[in-house]
Design a protein around this motif. Structure first.
Motif, PDB file in Angstrom:
ATOM      1  N   SER A   1       0.522   7.462  -4.801  1.00 18.33           N
ATOM      2  CA  SER A   1       0.440   6.013  -4.804  1.00 18.33           C
ATOM      3  C   SER A   1       0.114   5.501  -6.208  1.00 18.33           C
ATOM      4  O   SER A   1       0.653   4.471  -6.648  1.00 18.33           O
TER       5      SER A   1
ATOM      6  N   GLY B   1      -9.016   4.700  -9.217  1.00 15.34           N
ATOM      7  CA  GLY B   1      -8.874   5.829  -8.287  1.00 15.34           C
ATOM      8  C   GLY B   1      -8.501   7.096  -9.026  1.00 15.34           C
ATOM      9  O   GLY B   1      -9.087   8.162  -8.816  1.00 15.34           O
TER      10      GLY B   1
ATOM     11  N   HIS C   1      -7.404  11.118   1.730  1.00 16.12           N
ATOM     12  CA  HIS C   1      -7.360   9.958   0.840  1.00 16.12           C
ATOM     13  C   HIS C   1      -6.437  10.233  -0.348  1.00 16.12           C
ATOM     14  O   HIS C   1      -5.643   9.397  -0.730  1.00 16.12           O
TER      15      HIS C   1
ATOM     16  N   MET D   1      -6.948  -0.790  -8.964  1.00 14.33           N
ATOM     17  CA  MET D   1      -7.350   0.206  -7.965  1.00 14.33           C
ATOM     18  C   MET D   1      -6.796   1.568  -8.291  1.00 14.33           C
ATOM     19  O   MET D   1      -7.465   2.585  -8.153  1.00 14.33           O
TER      20      MET D   1
ATOM     21  N   GLY E   1     -14.076   4.567   2.999  1.00 17.67           N
ATOM     22  CA  GLY E   1     -15.427   4.216   3.454  1.00 17.67           C
ATOM     23  C   GLY E   1     -16.267   5.461   3.721  1.00 17.67           C
ATOM     24  O   GLY E   1     -17.443   5.533   3.340  1.00 17.67           O
TER      25      GLY E   1
ATOM     26  N   LYS F   1      -3.795  -4.084  -7.534  1.00 19.50           N
ATOM     27  CA  LYS F   1      -3.360  -2.741  -7.148  1.00 19.50           C
ATOM     28  C   LYS F   1      -3.431  -1.787  -8.340  1.00 19.50           C
ATOM     29  O   LYS F   1      -3.814  -0.636  -8.213  1.00 19.50           O
TER      30      LYS F   1
ATOM     31  N   GLY G   1      -3.164   8.899  -2.000  1.00 19.31           N
ATOM     32  CA  GLY G   1      -3.594   8.160  -3.188  1.00 19.31           C
ATOM     33  C   GLY G   1      -2.953   8.604  -4.490  1.00 19.31           C
ATOM     34  O   GLY G   1      -2.612   7.774  -5.324  1.00 19.31           O
ATOM     35  N   ILE G   2      -2.778   9.911  -4.672  1.00 20.68           N
ATOM     36  CA  ILE G   2      -2.294  10.363  -5.977  1.00 20.68           C
ATOM     37  C   ILE G   2      -0.858   9.906  -6.223  1.00 20.68           C
ATOM     38  O   ILE G   2      -0.542   9.343  -7.272  1.00 20.68           O
TER      39      ILE G   2
ATOM     40  N   THR H   1       0.838  -1.196   0.000  1.00 25.30           N
ATOM     41  CA  THR H   1       0.000   0.000   0.000  1.00 25.30           C
ATOM     42  C   THR H   1       0.874   1.248   0.000  1.00 25.30           C
ATOM     43  O   THR H   1       0.433   2.328   0.383  1.00 25.30           O
TER      44      THR H   1
ATOM     45  N   LEU I   1     -15.869   8.257   2.274  1.00 25.02           N
ATOM     46  CA  LEU I   1     -16.175   8.856   0.972  1.00 25.02           C
ATOM     47  C   LEU I   1     -17.394   8.181   0.340  1.00 25.02           C
ATOM     48  O   LEU I   1     -18.243   8.855  -0.231  1.00 25.02           O
TER      49      LEU I   1
HETATM   50  C1  HEM Z   1     -14.544   8.949  -4.822  1.00 24.09           C
HETATM   51  C2  HEM Z   1     -13.580   8.917  -4.354  1.00 24.09           C
HETATM   52  C3  HEM Z   1     -12.224   8.215  -4.406  1.00 24.09           C
HETATM   53  C4  HEM Z   1     -11.104   8.601  -5.054  1.00 24.09           C
HETATM   54  C5  HEM Z   1     -10.976   9.813  -5.924  1.00 24.09           C
HETATM   55  C6  HEM Z   1     -10.068   7.644  -4.752  1.00 24.09           C
HETATM   56  C7  HEM Z   1      -8.775   7.692  -5.213  1.00 24.09           C
HETATM   57  C8  HEM Z   1      -7.768   6.791  -4.896  1.00 24.09           C
HETATM   58  C9  HEM Z   1      -6.446   6.742  -5.476  1.00 24.09           C
HETATM   59  C10 HEM Z   1      -5.896   7.659  -6.546  1.00 24.09           C
HETATM   60  C11 HEM Z   1      -5.775   5.718  -4.894  1.00 24.09           C
HETATM   61  C12 HEM Z   1      -4.346   5.294  -5.177  1.00 24.09           C
HETATM   62  C13 HEM Z   1      -4.237   4.011  -5.901  1.00 24.09           C
HETATM   63  C14 HEM Z   1      -2.931   3.295  -5.606  1.00 24.09           C
HETATM   64  O1  HEM Z   1      -2.832   2.679  -4.546  1.00 24.09           O
HETATM   65  O2  HEM Z   1      -1.998   3.383  -6.385  1.00 24.09           O
HETATM   66  C15 HEM Z   1      -6.644   5.143  -3.955  1.00 24.09           C
HETATM   67  C16 HEM Z   1      -6.316   4.107  -3.154  1.00 24.09           C
HETATM   68  C17 HEM Z   1      -7.169   3.518  -2.308  1.00 24.09           C
HETATM   69  N1  HEM Z   1      -8.494   3.820  -2.130  1.00 24.09           N
HETATM   70 FE1  HEM Z   1      -9.536   5.244  -3.034  1.00 24.09          FE
HETATM   71  N2  HEM Z   1     -10.561   6.703  -3.923  1.00 24.09           N
HETATM   72  C18 HEM Z   1     -11.901   7.017  -3.706  1.00 24.09           C
HETATM   73  C19 HEM Z   1     -12.797   6.320  -2.983  1.00 24.09           C
HETATM   74  C20 HEM Z   1     -12.461   5.231  -2.275  1.00 24.09           C
HETATM   75  C21 HEM Z   1     -13.405   4.440  -1.573  1.00 24.09           C
HETATM   76  C22 HEM Z   1     -14.874   4.702  -1.594  1.00 24.09           C
HETATM   77  C23 HEM Z   1     -12.676   3.466  -0.949  1.00 24.09           C
HETATM   78  C24 HEM Z   1     -13.104   2.349  -0.058  1.00 24.09           C
HETATM   79  C25 HEM Z   1     -14.004   1.848   0.391  1.00 24.09           C
HETATM   80  C26 HEM Z   1     -11.293   3.659  -1.249  1.00 24.09           C
HETATM   81  C27 HEM Z   1     -10.282   2.884  -0.766  1.00 24.09           C
HETATM   82  C28 HEM Z   1      -8.984   2.958  -1.189  1.00 24.09           C
HETATM   83  C29 HEM Z   1      -7.932   2.100  -0.730  1.00 24.09           C
HETATM   84  C30 HEM Z   1      -8.031   1.013   0.326  1.00 24.09           C
HETATM   85  C31 HEM Z   1      -6.791   2.450  -1.451  1.00 24.09           C
HETATM   86  C32 HEM Z   1      -5.436   1.761  -1.434  1.00 24.09           C
HETATM   87  C33 HEM Z   1      -4.632   2.063  -0.326  1.00 24.09           C
HETATM   88  C34 HEM Z   1      -3.247   2.466  -0.608  1.00 24.09           C
HETATM   89  O3  HEM Z   1      -2.780   2.541  -1.758  1.00 24.09           O
HETATM   90  O4  HEM Z   1      -2.608   2.731   0.396  1.00 24.09           O
HETATM   91  N3  HEM Z   1     -11.192   4.722  -2.070  1.00 24.09           N
HETATM   92  N4  HEM Z   1      -7.875   5.789  -3.976  1.00 24.09           N
END
Ligand code: HEM
Ligand code: SF4
Ligand code: FES
Lengths: 252, 225
Positions: free
Chosen positions: B181, B18, B174, B14, B111, B11, B178-179, A221, B113
């Motif tokens: 990531s 994302g 997040h 995801m 969650g 991954k 996330g970005i 992650t 979100l």
């Molecule tokens: C609408 C909004 C959301 C956006 C814009 C978003 C965006 C992102 C992005 C860009 C990543 C990085 C991907 C990667 O790991 O390389 C990510 C990871 C992740 N997202 Fe979201 N996400 C959203 C909603 C959610 C929701 C609703 C959940 C869960 C229920 C969630 C759970 C996760 C998890 C668990 C990760 C990976 C964790 C990590 O890389 O450390 N996201 N998300």
């Protein structure tokens, strides 16, 4: 050595008879420790005392004691290898600590590394990942000419940076998910960077990444805790390279 | 297929879903900003433009987004459950050297979100939360849906504004992880660009937070009426 001040430390050490024993912490006192003792020598002193009093010594892994073999494996105060930059436990010295300190010592903790005894874990899962493709297949004939295949110096250097990995497993121990991405990324990159490794690159990354999951390692992650834990300074750029290789292999 | 089963493959899915949602969030913010008046007719005219797109475009877009959210959430939950088992016993002393609050709590911010997105859809898309100010059933003098009226009425309520602003803090958390990531997971990174990507990712996340939070806050403070 006699003119040096000595330290007395409290050790809280994980003791576990075997894989099925639940295990527990025991408290010990380390006496007459100088700043020149390495961490393992400090444990040697404690073990000597334990043996003299008829108790079981603390069992731990070690071999070279010079930071190159990757056998020593202890989590000290929550940090694999003790948290000193680019340092294995055997190269960690007691000057990092001070008199009266309390030190927690635990084994690598990961699903893929079952505990054998006390601080020793079974790291053969890393070997299984290597067996899945961490090699090149080649005919062994006469010795090849050293410069038959020309490799630019920066490329060779990059491959050598990846090849520094000693397979200690600290990256797995440091990862909250118990993932083996830094180890596997280093091995895949080391070979993918060089012409000899490129022939089998796609099969390698596919098989080695599957082996990670089969062995029970978690998923990345991108916390980058592995990089902080690595005694060889392996960079997470090699995880990015493995991901790149993986994506390429899906279209190969 | 290895992309759907393996650790790295899932991954990557995801990360792509994302990042697609991040792209949507940027476009959505640009559209919302018409509330500040740069488009003749303001946000009501913007809403009218959107609603007059051909039905297959609207339906396709909504279905696409739904699929992205579902894939992202499905694998997010699946991978997180697997990861919780990766280290069955925690260390007695917890020492984190690189992980952040954001990186550790992706599943919880994610969650929240989902919960927010559901509420937001009921509120401003399906307009069932406050039917007395629903834009679609209360057109403005030009015959456009009165989105401005609906939004202003909603955010003059302190409680509603707090929900929205809070959700945007969660979105910031997040995305601050996330970005960057996303780039690492797709392999579009190395030691030279990684520090830049991390900073740029946090800045984009901050920009989204400020942009989105500006609407409810300016309305609550009676700057925007
Ligand atoms: C609408 C909004 C959301 C956006 C814009 C978003 C965006 C992102 C992005 C860009 C990543 C990085 C991907 C990667 O790991 O390389 C990510 C990871 C992740 N997202 Fe979201 N996400 C959203 C909603 C959610 C929701 C609703 C959940 C869960 C229920 C969630 C759970 C996760 C998890 C668990 C990760 C990976 C964790 C990590 O890389 O450390 N996201 N998300
Ligand atoms: S990457 Fe570093 S921490 Fe992981 S096994 Fe190799 S040397 Fe040890
Ligand atoms: S004992 Fe060989 S690296 Fe520590």
């Amino acid at each position: 050595m006699s003119d040096h001040k000595t330290m007395t430390l409290t050790l809280i050490v994980w003791r576990q008879k075997n894989a099925s024993d639940p295990g527990k912490f025991e408290t010990y006192t380390a006496k007459n420790i100088t700043e020149h003792h390495s961490f393992l020598e400090m444990l040697d002193c404690v073990n000597e005392d334990l043996i003299h009093t008829g108790k079981d010594p603390i069992v731990f892994d070690h071999d070279c004691r010079e930071g190159i073999c990757g056998m020593c494996s202890q989590v000290i105060n929550g940090a694999p290898h003790g948290g000193q930059d680019r340092t294995t436990v055997c190269q960690l010295h007691m000057r990092k600590f001070k008199d009266g300190d309390t030190i927690y010592i635990e084994p690598w903790r990961a699903r893929a590394f079952p505990i054998i005894r006390d601080l020793i874990v079974d790291r053969s899962a890393l070997d299984k990942i290597i067996q899945a493709g961490g090699y090149t297949s080649c005919h062994t004939g006469g010795v090849a000419d050293g410069n038959a295949i020309l490799i630019p110096k920066p490329v060779a250097d990059e491959a050598m940076d990846a090849a520094e990995c000693v397979g200690c497993g600290a990256c797995v121990a440091g990862c909250p998910n118990g993932a083996a991405m830094l180890f596997t990324g280093a091995k895949i990159s080391q070979l993918a960077l060089l012409p000899q490794g490129q022939a089998e690159a796609s099969a390698r990354v596919r098989n080695m990444s599957d082996a990670m999951t089969e062995c029970g390692f978690g998923n990345c992650t991108n916390h980058y805790e592995c990089m902080a834990a690595c005694p060889k300074g392996i960079n997470v750029k090699f995880i990015a390279r493995m991901n790149r290789e993986f994506l390429k292999a899906q279209f190969a | 297929m290895q992309l759907l089963k393996s650790s790295i493959g899932r991954k990557i899915l995801m990360a792509i879903t994302g990042q697609a949602m991040v792209l949507f969030a940027v476009i959505h913010l640009l559209g919302n900003s018409s509330i500040f008046g740069w488009l003749p007719g303001g946000i009501n005219a913007y809403a009218h433009h959107l609603h007059s797109l051909p039905a297959p475009v609207i339906i396709g877009f909504r279905l696409g987004l739904l699929v992205f959210v579902c894939v992202h959430v499905w694998f997010g939950i699946q991978l997180t459950i697997e990861n919780r088992g990766g280290r069955p016993q925690q260390y007695a002393v917890k020492t984190l050297q690189k992980a952040t609050f954001a990186s550790e709590n992706m599943i919880w911010t994610g969650g929240l979100l989902v919960a927010f997105i559901l509420y937001h859809l009921l509120h401003f898309t399906f307009q069932v939360v406050s039917p007395e100010t629903a834009a679609l059933s209360h057109p403005d003098s030009l015959g456009n849906p009165n989105v401005l009226g609906m939004v202003v009425a909603a955010f003059q309520n302190m409680f509603v504004t707090l929900i929205y602003a809070g959700a945007m803090v969660v979105l910031f958390l997040h995305l601050s992880h996330g970005i960057q990531s996303f780039f690492q997971t797709l392999g579009w990174s190395n030691d030279r660009v990684q520090p830049f990507i991390t900073k740029a990712g946090t800045l984009v996340a901050l920009g989204l937070f400020l942009g989105y939070a500006a609407v409810p806050l300016t309305i609550l403070l009676r700057i925007l009426k």
